[in-house]
Design an enzyme around this catalytic site. Structure first.
Site, PDB file in Angstrom:
ATOM      1  N   ASP A  18       0.823  -1.156  -0.097  1.00  0.00           N
ATOM      2  CA  ASP A  18       0.192   0.161   0.247  1.00  0.00           C
ATOM      3  C   ASP A  18       0.938   1.010   0.327  1.00  0.00           C
ATOM      4  O   ASP A  18       0.310   2.038  -1.063  1.00  0.00           O
ATOM      5  CB  ASP A  18      -1.108  -0.010   1.386  1.00  0.00           C
ATOM      6  CG  ASP A  18      -1.632  -1.439   1.552  1.00  0.00           C
ATOM      7  OD1 ASP A  18      -2.450  -1.465   0.924  1.00  0.00           O
ATOM      8  OD2 ASP A  18      -1.505  -1.946   2.424  1.00  0.00           O
ATOM      9  N   GLU A 259       1.743  -6.670  -5.140  1.00  0.00           N
ATOM     10  CA  GLU A 259       1.187  -6.272  -6.441  1.00  0.00           C
ATOM     11  C   GLU A 259       2.810  -5.322  -7.254  1.00  0.00           C
ATOM     12  O   GLU A 259       3.138  -5.772  -8.275  1.00  0.00           O
ATOM     13  CB  GLU A 259       0.517  -5.146  -6.442  1.00  0.00           C
ATOM     14  CG  GLU A 259      -0.766  -5.445  -6.086  1.00  0.00           C
ATOM     15  CD  GLU A 259      -2.077  -4.150  -5.653  1.00  0.00           C
ATOM     16  OE1 GLU A 259      -1.604  -3.733  -6.253  1.00  0.00           O
ATOM     17  OE2 GLU A 259      -2.959  -4.591  -5.961  1.00  0.00           O
TER      18      GLU A 259
HETATM   19  O1  TRH Z   1       4.800  -5.972   0.212  1.00  0.00           O
HETATM   20  P1  TRH Z   1       3.579  -6.497  -0.561  1.00  0.00           P
HETATM   21  O2  TRH Z   1       3.393  -8.023   0.070  1.00  0.00           O
HETATM   22  O3  TRH Z   1       2.420  -5.778   0.081  1.00  0.00           O
HETATM   23  C1  TRH Z   1       1.058  -6.404  -0.665  1.00  0.00           C
HETATM   24  C2  TRH Z   1       0.742  -6.736  -2.278  1.00  0.00           C
HETATM   25  O4  TRH Z   1       1.110  -5.223  -2.595  1.00  0.00           O
HETATM   26  C3  TRH Z   1      -1.134  -7.118  -1.473  1.00  0.00           C
HETATM   27  O5  TRH Z   1      -1.536  -7.013  -3.398  1.00  0.00           O
HETATM   28  C4  TRH Z   1      -1.405  -6.011  -1.006  1.00  0.00           C
HETATM   29  O6  TRH Z   1      -2.856  -6.554  -1.454  1.00  0.00           O
HETATM   30  C5  TRH Z   1      -0.790  -6.072   0.368  1.00  0.00           C
HETATM   31  O7  TRH Z   1       0.458  -5.402   0.470  1.00  0.00           O
HETATM   32  C6  TRH Z   1      -2.046  -5.026   1.347  1.00  0.00           C
HETATM   33  O8  TRH Z   1       4.372  -6.627  -1.504  1.00  0.00           O
HETATM   34  P2  TRH Z   1       4.411  -5.542  -3.069  1.00  0.00           P
HETATM   35  O9  TRH Z   1       3.867  -4.717  -3.579  1.00  0.00           O
HETATM   36  O10 TRH Z   1       4.927  -6.149  -3.930  1.00  0.00           O
HETATM   37  O11 TRH Z   1       5.370  -5.207  -1.925  1.00  0.00           O
HETATM   38  C7  TRH Z   1       6.887  -4.433  -1.640  1.00  0.00           C
HETATM   39  C8  TRH Z   1       7.364  -3.649  -2.104  1.00  0.00           C
HETATM   40  O12 TRH Z   1       8.318  -3.665  -0.965  1.00  0.00           O
HETATM   41  C9  TRH Z   1       7.800  -2.792  -3.710  1.00  0.00           C
HETATM   42  O13 TRH Z   1       7.260  -1.199  -3.512  1.00  0.00           O
HETATM   43  C10 TRH Z   1       8.986  -2.742  -3.310  1.00  0.00           C
HETATM   44  C11 TRH Z   1       9.727  -3.274  -2.226  1.00  0.00           C
HETATM   45  N1  TRH Z   1      10.853  -3.442  -1.895  1.00  0.00           N
HETATM   46  C12 TRH Z   1      11.858  -2.536  -1.344  1.00  0.00           C
HETATM   47  O14 TRH Z   1      12.257  -1.719  -1.804  1.00  0.00           O
HETATM   48  N2  TRH Z   1      13.566  -2.926  -1.412  1.00  0.00           N
HETATM   49  C13 TRH Z   1      13.322  -5.007  -1.004  1.00  0.00           C
HETATM   50  O15 TRH Z   1      14.248  -4.967  -0.770  1.00  0.00           O
HETATM   51  C14 TRH Z   1      12.490  -5.381  -1.483  1.00  0.00           C
HETATM   52  C15 TRH Z   1      12.497  -6.763  -1.127  1.00  0.00           C
HETATM   53  C16 TRH Z   1      11.263  -4.995  -1.395  1.00  0.00           C
END
Ligand code: TRH
Length: 364
Positions: A18, A259
């Site tokens: 989010d 996402e």
């Molecule tokens: O963290 P998430 O599992 O978030 C989830 C999903 O968005 C899901 O669809 C939603 O409904 C739920 O939350 C409430 O996965 P997502 O969306 O990939 O977000 C991870 C974020 O973390 C993304 O912006 C990339 C970031 N990230 C970093 O900045 N550095 C890192 O080292 C890693 C591994 C991720």
């Protein structure tokens, strides 16, 4: 045409997605010249993605975005003639919402990403409100009849430029992993997954393969995930969001979740495996199938996704071993490139959203 100001509201339900999506959208709108305020209820979560943010701060300006704690919105007014984005139906603060009718603003409900067919028919529909403020649904998506995907300008050029440097050097600079630790012929794999993934199936498969695999795990890997056979498990730090793409560009295969990391992995054009965020009613299974259909993945890659999103380690091991064989791997790489190129040809979400809002504001 002058760009409208934006107020973006974000409540963190779970994980990083989010905050991650809202922050990306906020700074892209600011890059386009819009005045942007981001109101968020969990500055601490955003600070993990954006280390320059003080999680205890009252109001901070970063990359042209004013980042504010949610509670302050109770005493704030919507920007006159501007756009209020309610991300993922997060419910605006009541006092702020009550004042919106006097501000001639537009209200956008930014929805979650889905490749399901109904998305195109619901994208852009009005949602009549008791207070008379014009409100519309805005659905991100994978086709031109949806709201598009978040993508910064110049992303592909940055990738090409980065990949001109040896990846072990890039990894060292990004994560501290010693450049000479990983053999040059190793397959480099990112693992960003939910804890219920069939990790043993993944571990056993890579352990048995002839090519050495380096599995990069941001954060703490679960105890069962240890180096074994030809698999080396390397714990790496969670990188700032602004550098997350660089991590994906270092890897031959990216296991991503949710996402935002899915969207980023798609832009790379390399093979990826997506673990979708599970919903109680199993609605995520339909979403996963819709995405696989949209991307036209071959049947073996769909089987791999079903296995990764299930709980059976044997099925996972079978599907992954088959997908890593030379011919399926080459086909997978080709399909991934094709899918990425197709998505790159569409305008990005922030540009489409600004255009959408400008048209609606002109009419009202
Ligand atoms: O963290 P998430 O599992 O978030 C989830 C999903 O968005 C899901 O669809 C939603 O409904 C739920 O939350 C409430 O996965 P997502 O969306 O990939 O977000 C991870 C974020 O973390 C993304 O912006 C990339 C970031 N990230 C970093 O900045 N550095 C890192 O080292 C890693 C591994 C991720």
């Amino acid at each position: 045409m002058t760009r409208p100001p934006f107020d973006l509201f974000c409540r963190v339900i779970d994980n990083y997605g989010d905050a991650g999506v809202c922050w990306r959208l906020a700074h892209q709108l600011a890059d386009m010249g819009c005045a942007v305020r981001l109101w968020i209820d969990r500055l601490d979560v955003l600070a993990q993605l954006l280390p320059e943010l003080d999680p205890a701060g009252d109001g901070q300006r970063i990359q042209g975005v004013e980042i504010l704690p949610w509670y302050q919105a109770e005493r704030a007014s919507a920007p006159r003639g501007g756009v209020v984005i309610e991300a993922f139906a997060c419910m605006l603060p009541p006092a702020y919402e009550a004042g919106m009718a006097q501000q001639d603003c537009l209200w956008i409900n930014l929805e979650y990403l889905s490749a399901e067919d109904w998305v195109a028919s619901c994208h852009g529909l009005p949602s009549p409100q008791a207070n008379g403020v014009p409100k519309y649904f805005y659905f991100p998506g994978f086709t031109s009849s949806t709201g598009g995907l978040l993508r910064e300008s110049g992303l592909q050029a940055r990738q090409v430029q980065a990949q001109a440097t040896d990846r072990r050097m890039r990894l060292q600079a990004l994560t501290g992993l010693a450049a000479d630790a990983m053999p040059p012929e190793a397959r480099c794999v990112l693992l960003f997954a939910y804890p219920d993934a069939p990790l043993d199936g993944l571990r056993d498969t890579f352990a048995r393969r002839q090519t050495p695999t380096w599995l990069l795990v941001p954060g703490t890997p679960p105890p069962t995930l240890r180096s074994q056979g030809n698999l080396t498990v390397a714990t790496i730090p969670f990188v700032p969001q602004a550098r997350f793409d660089e991590l994906l560009w270092c890897c031959d295969l990216n296991f991503v979740r949710g996402e935002d990391s899915l969207t980023r992995a798609q832009w790379t054009g390399s093979p990826l495996v997506w673990q979708i965020y599970a919903q109680d009613d199993d609605a995520h299974r339909i979403k996963l199938e819709a995405w696989m259909q949209a991307a036209a993945w071959p049947e073996n890659i769909r089987a791999l996704h079903r296995a990764w999103n299930g709980h059976d380690d044997d099925l996972m091991a079978q599907a992954l071993s088959a997908a890593l064989e030379p011919k399926p791997w080459a086909d997978w790489a080709k399909c991934s490139e094709r899918w990425s190129e197709k998505l790159h040809r569409s305008p990005d979400l922030a540009s489409r959203l600004v255009e959408f809002c400008q048209k609606k504001l002109q009419k009202s």
